[in-house]
Write an enzyme that holds these catalytic residues in place. Structure first.
Site, PDB file in Angstrom:
ATOM      1  N   ARG A 108       6.273  17.492  22.400  1.00 26.53           N
ATOM      2  CA  ARG A 108       7.401  16.655  21.950  1.00 26.53           C
ATOM      3  C   ARG A 108       7.903  15.877  23.153  1.00 26.53           C
ATOM      4  O   ARG A 108       8.299  16.470  24.162  1.00 26.53           O
ATOM      5  CB  ARG A 108       8.512  17.516  21.354  1.00 26.53           C
ATOM      6  CG  ARG A 108       9.782  16.728  21.088  1.00 26.53           C
ATOM      7  CD  ARG A 108      10.791  17.472  20.223  1.00 26.53           C
ATOM      8  NE  ARG A 108      10.382  17.493  18.835  1.00 26.53           N
ATOM      9  CZ  ARG A 108      11.218  17.690  17.811  1.00 26.53           C
ATOM     10  NH1 ARG A 108      12.505  17.885  18.019  1.00 26.53           N
ATOM     11  NH2 ARG A 108      10.764  17.688  16.574  1.00 26.53           N
ATOM     12  N   HIS A 135       5.920  11.147  13.896  1.00 31.18           N
ATOM     13  CA  HIS A 135       6.202  12.566  13.659  1.00 31.18           C
ATOM     14  C   HIS A 135       5.242  13.088  12.582  1.00 31.18           C
ATOM     15  O   HIS A 135       5.637  13.370  11.455  1.00 31.18           O
ATOM     16  CB  HIS A 135       7.661  12.730  13.225  1.00 31.18           C
ATOM     17  CG  HIS A 135       8.211  14.121  13.403  1.00 31.18           C
ATOM     18  ND1 HIS A 135       7.482  15.169  13.955  1.00 31.18           N
ATOM     19  CD2 HIS A 135       9.427  14.644  13.092  1.00 31.18           C
ATOM     20  CE1 HIS A 135       8.241  16.262  13.972  1.00 31.18           C
ATOM     21  NE2 HIS A 135       9.416  15.970  13.455  1.00 31.18           N
ATOM     22  N   GLN A 138       5.871  16.329  10.439  1.00 32.65           N
ATOM     23  CA  GLN A 138       6.926  16.121   9.444  1.00 32.65           C
ATOM     24  C   GLN A 138       6.349  15.466   8.190  1.00 32.65           C
ATOM     25  O   GLN A 138       6.686  15.840   7.067  1.00 32.65           O
ATOM     26  CB  GLN A 138       8.028  15.227  10.040  1.00 32.65           C
ATOM     27  CG  GLN A 138       9.206  15.020   9.097  1.00 32.65           C
ATOM     28  CD  GLN A 138      10.011  16.285   8.882  1.00 32.65           C
ATOM     29  OE1 GLN A 138      10.371  16.965   9.832  1.00 32.65           O
ATOM     30  NE2 GLN A 138      10.299  16.611   7.634  1.00 32.65           N
ATOM     31  N   ASP A 241      17.362   9.501   7.621  1.00 36.14           N
ATOM     32  CA  ASP A 241      17.323  10.324   8.832  1.00 36.14           C
ATOM     33  C   ASP A 241      18.565   9.911   9.622  1.00 36.14           C
ATOM     34  O   ASP A 241      19.254   8.941   9.261  1.00 36.14           O
ATOM     35  CB  ASP A 241      16.015  10.037   9.609  1.00 36.14           C
ATOM     36  CG  ASP A 241      15.835  10.913  10.856  1.00 36.14           C
ATOM     37  OD1 ASP A 241      16.577  11.917  11.020  1.00 36.14           O
ATOM     38  OD2 ASP A 241      14.967  10.588  11.684  1.00 36.14           O
ATOM     39  N   CYS A 283      14.573  14.779   6.996  1.00 33.36           N
ATOM     40  CA  CYS A 283      13.800  15.698   7.849  1.00 33.36           C
ATOM     41  C   CYS A 283      14.681  16.711   8.573  1.00 33.36           C
ATOM     42  O   CYS A 283      14.192  17.738   9.027  1.00 33.36           O
ATOM     43  CB  CYS A 283      12.988  14.894   8.863  1.00 33.36           C
ATOM     44  SG  CYS A 283      14.023  13.975  10.026  1.00 33.36           S
ATOM     45  N   ARG A 310       7.807  22.793   6.609  1.00 32.42           N
ATOM     46  CA  ARG A 310       7.299  22.582   7.967  1.00 32.42           C
ATOM     47  C   ARG A 310       6.408  23.763   8.387  1.00 32.42           C
ATOM     48  O   ARG A 310       5.423  23.595   9.080  1.00 32.42           O
ATOM     49  CB  ARG A 310       8.456  22.406   8.959  1.00 32.42           C
ATOM     50  CG  ARG A 310       9.260  21.117   8.784  1.00 32.42           C
ATOM     51  CD  ARG A 310       8.419  19.882   9.023  1.00 32.42           C
ATOM     52  NE  ARG A 310       7.750  19.955  10.303  1.00 32.42           N
ATOM     53  CZ  ARG A 310       8.276  19.567  11.466  1.00 32.42           C
ATOM     54  NH1 ARG A 310       9.475  19.020  11.478  1.00 32.42           N
ATOM     55  NH2 ARG A 310       7.599  19.678  12.595  1.00 32.42           N
TER      56      ARG A 310
END
Ligand code: CP
Ligand code: NVA
Length: 334
Positions: A108, A135, A138, A241, A283, A310
């Site tokens: 990340r 991502h 996700q 988001d 998310c 996830r």
């Protein structure tokens, strides 16, 4: 050739993406319906997965770490104060060294070029766990969530049978959107994006999203507008988001002003003409400004199954598929 990496959903074919989601769904069902719970694959036995996170994370860290453990491997969490990730050492040196000692890197980062550089110089697969641009983990979980909420109208090996659905993204054009949009195009799902002026999709990203249509028989289409109601018209799923992604904290005031009127509320959905049974996705982590509690905590909201997914997206068949085909490349039987 070197190992295969997962930088973005752009890196997987529609058939591979379909297979990742179907595998996650099948494993979730099998584990949940079996007593005592099925033990998962031992595909990662004796393998260490380096999890290099230069930003905070709840879902990505917990799901990936749990998934690697469930698959018999050892997740090694390396936070930003633990290792020299882009600090005090070049990414080249870090990548060569860590890949000489582990079987996979999950990273990340801020700038996408950081995770791309790690991948470029790594002798083992690298999975993007969020960069400023993408991502992918996700998006796999999001399509598992959509697949569960909208059972296939048709089935095939290269799609999830979601053709004809419409997603409306209301808010910032960010990393989570870009991979979601690529997934939508590949799966035949239309996606309408409403962002304020100045917060739209950069042209190069738009080109990448549209190029995901290549080779797809009925690709989803991308639409853009500045008017949330326009994007919402006939949408099956409303998605947003945070308006302030990690790294944008200093722009908070400016962004809150720019996004005024973009909060997803029942009234906005009604005014825009969303489909009667519309669902809501996010998310997480969520802030109150982008969506009202009346939506976020309502029966329409898929946010908690989406978060749990996830794990299923990261675990077992799907993760080991990613893992296997990144190592073995080309001829894995999907
Ligand atoms: N959705 C997501 O990636 O959450 P985290 O930042 O908590 O990992
Ligand atoms: N857009 C958010 C997503 C976090 C999972 C961020 O980049 O901070």
């Amino acid at each position: 050739s070197g190992p295969r990496h997962l930088m973005s959903i752009a890196d997987v074919s529609p058939a591979e993406f379909t297979s990742l989601v179907r595998n996650a769904a099948a494993r979730k069902t099998a584990v949940k319906s079996t007593q005592p719970p099925l033990s998962l694959t031992t595909g990662l036995a004796n393998k260490t997965v380096a999890m290099m996170f230069s930003k905070r994370s709840t879902r990505t860290r917990v799901s990936t770490e749990a998934a690697v453990t469930l698959m018999g491997g050892n997740p090694m969490f390396l936070g930003k104060d633990d290792i020299q990730l882009g600090v005090n050492e070049s990414l080249y040196d870090t990548s060569v060294v860590i890949s000489s000692m582990t079987s996979c890197m999950v990273a990340r980062v801020g700038p996408h070029s950081d995770v791309a550089d790690l991948a470029k110089h790594s002798s083992v697969p690298v999975i993007n766990a969020l960069s400023d641009d993408f991502h992918p983990l996700q998006t796999i979980a999001d399509f598992l969530t959509i697949h569960e909420a909208f059972p296939a109208s048709q089935s095939g090996s290269s799609s999830l049978g979601l053709e004809g659905l419409k997603v409306a993204w209301i808010g910032d054009s960010n990393n989570v959107l870009f991979d979601l949009a690529i997934g939508c195009v590949k799966m035949g799902v239309d996606i309408s994006v409403a962002s304020p002026n100045g917060y739209g999709i950069p042209q190069t990203m738009k080109d990448l999203i549209n190029s995901a249509a290549q080779g797809v028989s009925s690709p989803g289409k991308l639409f853009e507008t500045n008017v949330p109601e326009e994007a919402i018209k006939n949408a099956d799923i409303l998605v947003t988001d945070t308006w302030i992604s990690m790294g944008q904290e200093s722009e908070k005031k400016k962004r809150l002003e720019a996004f005024a009127g973009y909060q997803i509320t029942n009234e906005l959905a009604k005014r825009g003409g969303a489909k009667e049974g519309w669902k809501f996705m996010h998310c997480l982590p969520r802030h109150p400004e982008e969506v009202a509690d009346e939506v976020f905590y309502s029966p329409r909201s898929l946010v908690f199954p989406e978060a749990e997914n996830r794990l299923w997206a990261a675990v077992c068949e799907s993760m080991s598929l990613i893992y296997r085909y990144m190592i073995l490349i080309s001829d894995v039987d999907l």
